[in-house]
Structure formats: C-alpha cells, structure tokens
Design an enzyme around this catalytic site. Sequence first.
Site, PDB file in Angstrom:
ATOM      1  CD  GLU A 197      36.530  64.665  85.125  1.00 57.78           C
ATOM      2  OE1 GLU A 197      36.716  64.996  83.937  1.00 57.78           O
ATOM      3  OE2 GLU A 197      35.872  63.653  85.433  1.00 57.78           O
TER       4      GLU A 197
ATOM      5  CG  ASN B  85      29.798  54.602  83.292  1.00 58.95           C
ATOM      6  OD1 ASN B  85      29.864  55.036  84.415  1.00 58.95           O
ATOM      7  ND2 ASN B  85      28.910  55.032  82.402  1.00 58.95           N
TER       8      ASN B  85
ATOM      9  CG  HIS C  35      37.694  60.356  81.787  1.00 56.89           C
ATOM     10  ND1 HIS C  35      38.571  60.962  82.662  1.00 56.89           N
ATOM     11  CD2 HIS C  35      36.602  61.172  81.729  1.00 56.89           C
ATOM     12  CE1 HIS C  35      38.038  62.105  83.094  1.00 56.89           C
ATOM     13  NE2 HIS C  35      36.850  62.260  82.537  1.00 56.89           N
TER      14      HIS C  35
ATOM     15  N   GLY D 224      27.369  66.004  81.053  1.00 54.45           N
ATOM     16  CA  GLY D 224      27.588  65.783  79.626  1.00 54.45           C
ATOM     17  C   GLY D 224      27.654  64.312  79.259  1.00 54.45           C
ATOM     18  CB  ALA D 225      29.387  61.981  78.379  1.00 54.02           C
ATOM     19  CG  MET D 226      29.778  58.217  84.024  1.00 58.52           C
ATOM     20  SD  MET D 226      30.841  59.299  85.013  1.00 58.52           S
ATOM     21  CE  MET D 226      32.009  58.095  85.632  1.00 58.52           C
TER      22      MET D 226
ATOM     23  CD  GLU E 242      32.949  61.036  88.161  1.00 59.49           C
ATOM     24  OE1 GLU E 242      32.746  60.768  86.971  1.00 59.49           O
ATOM     25  OE2 GLU E 242      33.901  61.699  88.567  1.00 59.49           O
TER      26      GLU E 242
ATOM     27  CG  HIS F 273      36.232  64.697  78.676  1.00 53.08           C
ATOM     28  ND1 HIS F 273      37.029  65.680  79.227  1.00 53.08           N
ATOM     29  CD2 HIS F 273      35.645  64.074  79.713  1.00 53.08           C
ATOM     30  CE1 HIS F 273      36.935  65.634  80.535  1.00 53.08           C
ATOM     31  NE2 HIS F 273      36.080  64.672  80.867  1.00 53.08           N
ATOM     32  CD  GLU F 274      32.934  61.601  79.313  1.00 52.20           C
ATOM     33  OE1 GLU F 274      33.424  60.929  80.236  1.00 52.20           O
ATOM     34  OE2 GLU F 274      32.591  62.797  79.464  1.00 52.20           O
TER      35      GLU F 274
HETATM   36  N1  TRP Z   1      33.174  62.184  84.989  1.00 49.08           N
HETATM   37  C1  TRP Z   1      32.223  62.834  84.122  1.00 49.08           C
HETATM   38  C2  TRP Z   1      33.047  63.543  83.077  1.00 49.08           C
HETATM   39  O1  TRP Z   1      33.719  64.463  83.310  1.00 49.08           O
HETATM   40  C3  TRP Z   1      31.351  63.826  84.836  1.00 49.08           C
HETATM   41  C4  TRP Z   1      30.030  63.331  85.282  1.00 49.08           C
HETATM   42  C5  TRP Z   1      29.116  62.686  84.542  1.00 49.08           C
HETATM   43  C6  TRP Z   1      29.432  63.501  86.542  1.00 49.08           C
HETATM   44  N2  TRP Z   1      28.007  62.450  85.295  1.00 49.08           N
HETATM   45  C7  TRP Z   1      28.179  62.923  86.516  1.00 49.08           C
HETATM   46  C8  TRP Z   1      29.849  64.083  87.719  1.00 49.08           C
HETATM   47  C9  TRP Z   1      27.336  62.917  87.605  1.00 49.08           C
HETATM   48  C10 TRP Z   1      29.026  64.088  88.814  1.00 49.08           C
HETATM   49  C11 TRP Z   1      27.775  63.504  88.776  1.00 49.08           C
HETATM   50  O2  TRP Z   1      33.125  63.181  81.981  1.00 49.08           O
HETATM   51 ZN    ZN Z   2      35.682  63.980  82.691  1.00 47.83          ZN
END
Ligand code: TRP
Ligand code: ZN
Length: 866
Positions: free
Chosen positions: A329, A274, A310, A270-272, A130, A306-307
């Site tokens: 978000e 996936n 999602h 912060g985190a992602m 992302e 949060h993650e």
């Molecule tokens: N979707 C992620 C979140 O809000 C945000 C995020 C994580 C992100 N890594 C990134 C956005 C790199 C842009 C680029 O939890």
């Molecule tokens: Zn998010």
Amino acid sequence: MADMLSTTTAAPAVIRRTDYQVPDWLIPDIALDFDLDPALTKVRATLSVTRNGAHDRPLRLDGDGLVPLEVTVDGRPLEQTEWHLEAGALIIPLTGEAHSVETLVELAPERNSKLMGLYASGGLLCTQCEAEGFRRITFFPDRPDILSRYSVRMIADKARFPILLANGDPIDQGDAADGRHWALWNDPFPKPCYLFALVAADLACNADSFTTMSGRAVQLGIWVKEADLPRTAHAMKALKDSMAWDERIYGREYDLDVFNIVAVADFNFGAMENKGLNIFNSRYILADPETATDIDYDGVEGVVAHEYFHNWSGNRVTCRDWFQLSLKEGFTVFRDQNFSADMGSHAVKRIEDVRILRAAQFQEDSGPLAHPIRPESYMEISNFYTSTIYNKGAEVIRMMALMLGAERFRAGSDLYFERHDGQAATCEDFVLAMEEGGQIDLGQFRRWYEQAGTPHVRAQMAHDAASQTVTLTLEQTVPPTPGQPDKQPMAIPLRTALFDSATGQHHGHELLMLTQPQQSFTFPGFASAPILSINRGFSAPVIVETNRSQADLAFLSAHDDDPFARYEAMQQLMVNVLIGRIAGQAVDDGAVIDAIRNTLTDPMLDPAFIAETIRLPSEAYLGDQMKQVDPDAIHAARDAIQTKIGTELETLWRDVHAKTKANAFSISPAAKGARKLRNAALHYLVAAGAQDGPAIAFAQFSEADNMTERQAALGSLANGSSPEREAALDIFYNRYSADALTLDKWFQTQAFALHPDAVEQVEELGRHKDFTLANPNRVRSLYGAFAGNQWAFHHKSGKGYRLVADCIIALDKLNPQTAARLVPPLGRWKRFDEARATLMRAELQRILAEPGLSKDVTEQASKSLE
Ligand code: TRP
Ligand code: ZN
C-alpha cells in the site's frame, strides 16, 4: 461493573507479527464452481493440498459462517467424524503428502450486509476478499502467503446475469438448461486468495484496448450500468495513461490478455486490485461535468492508477502476512501520487498530499491508535487499512527515493520486482533490495518501519559575522506512542536552502541527513544572517519548529523557489497569527493580508497553486497545533480573520471571481486551476459578509455548467443562514435525488457546514428518507463528514458525540468494518477539555457495553479509551 463488562465481552485475540510461521499446507491449485443466485449460491471448491515440510499437523481451512455440506478427500466423501470445526475453520487430519480436498457450502449473498465475501449490490453479485473475506466464500487457508492457480466456473440465470467475470483470462462459455449459462475463467498467475474476484451482472461495457511495450494487445473493459456508460471516459483514459506510465517509469508491463474494471454502488473502501478484475466503488469510476467535481475527477484518475499499479506492487509481488501491508500500500500510494503529479502539477499535488497526510495521519500518529507503518500486533486487520499504512508508508518510500535519486531508486525497484516476482514478500525484502540495488545503507532508516509517532524537529540558526558562517542546529524528538514509551533517533532527510535576504537568492539546496538527537551544520559565506527554508518539498514527514520571524516567513511566501516551501511559509504565517489570537495575544495580521495580496497578484503563479496557498488552515489543523483544542475559540478566530481577508481584499476577490469565469467546461489542468481559484474567491467574498455575497454564490450555483463550481457555491452558502441557502439546497436535492453519488454531496455539504445548527441538521438528515446505513458512501457522506467538522462534532452539549456513537452502534450490526472507521474521532478525548473528554469517553464506554459488538469496533473503541 468492570468485572461484568469483561465477562460479557470476551476480548478478541491479538495477532502478533513475530508469531509468523510458514504454512503447514500449500495449495498449488484450486478449482471453484459457483452456482450463483442472490438467495442461495452453492460453492464447490477442489483444492490440491501438499504438506509443507515434515510435520503431522492436520489441514486447517479457514471459514467464517460456513457449514460444510460435503467434505471429500481424493474422491472419498468423509464421515462427520473425520473432520471438525474450530472457530469456524474446517480441520481435517490427513496422512500422506498430497491430496485433493473438495468441499461444498451454501451462501446467501443478498443477506450479506458486511460487504465482505460474496454479496449483492444493486442487482449484481460481486466479491470483496481483502483482507479476510475469502473465508466467507469457501473453506481455505486465508493468508496471503498461500499462492494458488485458480480455475473458476460460474453458472447463473442468463437474463438476470448476462455477464460473468472472474480473474485471469476467459476460457470458455456456453448455455445451460432452464435459461442459465456458464463461463470458465483461468488465472495463470498464482495468487493469494485475497485477490480472488468474480462478478455476475447485467452491465454494459466501455471496451478499449492497450498495446503493451512488447506489442501485446490487452482488451480493456469498464463495466457499469448502461446509463452510466457516458461517465466512464475519464476512468478509461486514466487506465491507459497508468499502463503507459508504469512501463515508462518502472519498466512494468501488464501480463494478462484482459483487464476488467467493474463499478459497484455498495463498497467498503475505494477499490480493490483483484488480479485482472478490479472492483471499484462507483465513486472512483463515474465522472462527468454535471455530477463530478474536479476533486472527483482526480480521485478517479488516482484510484484507477493505484489499483492498476497493484498488478506489480501487490499482485505479482504480494505480502507474506498482513503486517507487511504497507509493502504494497505505501509503495502503491507513492506510485499513484507520482503518476498524478506527472498528469497535472507536481507542486499542487504535493501540497494536496501533505494536507491529507497532516489531516489524517498526523492525527492518527498522535492519538491512541498510533502504530508504526509495519505494526507489531492487531485484533482485526481491517482496522489497519489506515492513513499510517497508506500515506505515511508512501512518505517512507518517498524518502528512500529522495536519498537514492531517480536512477538508483529504479535500480532498487527493478531488483525488488525481479527478485520477488511470484513471491509473498516482506517490508524487509523491499529495504534489502533498495540497499543492494540502490547502493545505500538503510540501517538506521529502518526505524521508520518500527517506530510510530511523528518526529519533531527543532531548527535554530546562529549567524557569526566574524567568520561569516551560519550554523544550523537541528534537534529531533519522537513522541511516545502506545506501547513505545522510548524512542530512538530517526534518519531524517531534510532538504534545506539558505536565502540571502539581500539578493533574495539561495546558494543551492542541500539534503541534510539528521541522524542524531542533536546535530549542527555550518555553512560558510554568509556576511549577514540568511533566511532558512527547510523540509523543502516536504522531504520528511515530520513537524518542523523554527524560530523564523513573520518577516522571514513573508519573504519565503513571496520568494522561495520551492513551491511547497512557499506554500508552507504562508501556512505558517497564518497559523502564527491564528494560534496567537486564540491564546489571547494581539498579533498583527497585516503580514497575512499582504502575503495573500502579493500571491493573488503575482502573474507568474499558477492559479491552482495560488488557490492552495491563500487558503486558511482548517479548524482541525489549527486544533492539532494546540495542546488543548478549543473548537469554539478556533472557529471564532478563523472566522474573524476570514472576514477580514474577505473585506480588506474585497475588490481583488470580485475581480478574481469575475476573471476566472470560463465560457465552456474543460477538464484541463488550467481550467481546473481557474475553477479552484474562482471558488476560493467566492468563499472569501461570502465570508466578507458583503450584502450581495449570497446572491453572487447563488448565481454561480445556478449558472455553473459543472459540479465543481456548483458544489463550492452550495458549500459557501451552507455556512451561512441566507434564504439562498435553503433555496439552493432544495434545488440541488430535486435535481439530483435520483443519483446516489450526487445526492451524497447534498448530505456531505450539510454535514460539513460551519453552521451553528449543524448538529441538529445532521440529526435530522439521519432520519431523512434517503439516508441508509446499507450504503457505506451514504454513511461516510453524513457521519464521516460530520465527525471531521471539528466545530460541530465537538459541540459542548456532547450531542455530536452521541449522534456518531448511535450510528456506530446501529451500523455495527450490519457492517462492522465501516462502523469501526467512525470510532477514531471519539478517541481524541485527551486533546480536549475535561468536560468534552468525559462526554467522549462515556460514548466509547456506551459502545463497548453493546452486546454482540464486533471485533472491529471492539478493538477501536477499547484502544481509544486507553
Ligand atoms: N487493497 C485495497 C486498496 O488499497 C483496499 C481495500 C479495498 C480493502 N477493499 C477493502 C481493504 C476491504 C480492506 C477491506 O486499493
Ligand atoms: Zn491499495
């Protein structure tokens, strides 16, 4: 000169929301085959492509820095003349409706310093896709409305990378020749490519399980370096609590058999989220009392939630295009805020969230980078992961929830999830679901998606003794923002109560809807003028101006039954005194001292709430209340009143500090509250300038069995110039220099210090052997913190501006995304005096003159100059 600039730096293309077109080709399935190695990774991708509608346009697969080594269609290798590259994208003219397209590319993950795509961090390989990182891994239509089923095969050296993870469920694995092994993962849920992830690593697992509401067992894994396993308990608890909460509050169940989280040291955010494989900045996973503060613990809990959330708000229902980013978000922040409130204190969580909103989002909304929560255009989407999209986005959802009430809001969210499951949706889809499911007309309310800028509401009360009525007149204005000179009135829900000053009670609260530029509300039954409590619970993200007296505010600070309003009254009391003093008026601070004393000695109050309430507004917040920010005057005024509060209430501070000392560490809300109050007391004690102040702080620093008290003591010392300051900094460094996350605190505390030499100290820290531009956490700890230190950053020499600009220029060559995040503080020049504004503009111009500047920094710096 102007001409020269414009020819050397071609302006990046602008992407517009209204230009959205449905995709020409769909990709129902993709098979990926990774031959993983940090120096040279091979990626073979097999795409099933189908023409979407009647057209004769070629297949266009985005790519960023990729060279196709093979291109095959339906098993036939193409000649070089049968495809071409256009701005990095692979263009293949195709006849027919459906084909299988295969490409082969090579990557060098260990040389990927942007931390987007496939990269190496601390010996492991991981991905971040992302928003547009997937195109750095393979050729693909990199847009969130293309949903595909993924099958992922990985092969790698078994000794170096014993763990191979990807999205979905593990299907098969085995050994291969030359000490290598392989694994196959399938994700049954069609997803956009920004949710793709893989990890190849030598990590240990905190394994657990969760049984969902329909009785399915889910295997949970949190993967970290072996030595960090003991620091994963809090994250695991947060994960299980989140899973149960989403079932209970939203009826949302987890959908795969496994859920994995991997912690990495180098991460841009912060985190992602996936699908089934969340990847985290390790600072939001690892926590133990020795190294993590209570704020860190809360950060872990909030980001894990949060993650996880999602998975429904983002993954099962994703975004049609990146202009809809707040759809996932804003809603997900709203969900994680409510989860954290349920886990701890609603009152304290609301105060913390509003403080963050005001510090980051209100600033953004009043500057050159202001944009609506659904923007109209962008150059680089990474620049739009903003406080506006996240935090104001959450406030907009919160207003809908407030107007609807819990049951109707749930009906709306049920309809939204049911109707759009498996789809790429828009903000409008969400609003429509709320209107239909929640039975409400959100026509005018939609302006919150369209208009930028923080609305101002003026509230005035007039009492009429004859009719025993009171009339509340509300007036709203929405300030002009870039591209939006004229604004329409907003629909603003204001929770309001009128207190009878004689009884100290109110006659019940009401939700007033302000929809006109000016509107009056009349209330009967008031023999004398009541006291106004408005925007209770911070029901709308607006700035309220009232003509309430200091006496009325003091009354509310002692009696308002809405905890946020009570906190707010105290803050306003303090702001009035401080802003008055800065303007050279002889404002009496007696009411502030009395209010703090009353709050401190009120036995009914939660210590965490007391600690929030007695805290002075930050220097930056005070700056936001002024037309022209005067950093030195603000610092002097705030410092003076801090000293006075410390001195006049010294006995109380000593008492509170002694009484809140715990025998043993606990992470319970009560124990956290006690620490928060203890640290506030220490802070005022040291500020009072008592001779033994530094000694008390040093004792707390030395004796603490937890980082919350240790870092707070270090912070209190860092503002002064006692010998204890240097001693504590040295001890801290020697104790923690091997642990990156904790060493970040050493950098951050110094960058944040209200110390006259902070600029020189930050300059020196930038040359410290432990400073590196390669790690985003380290960069944020030093330069990010420093740019938020108003007094130091805005030093009239301009040295602070130069330091940050130098960092941006150097970092842009490695990691443009993180570099661009340091630009906004330089863009606030309009709010400062001519001399500072000139210096700030000069730094922005110097940045823009850099050859080869990234799109990320170009967009932020050029908009900041306007
Ligand atoms: N979707 C992620 C979140 O809000 C945000 C995020 C994580 C992100 N890594 C990134 C956005 C790199 C842009 C680029 O939890
Ligand atoms: Zn998010």
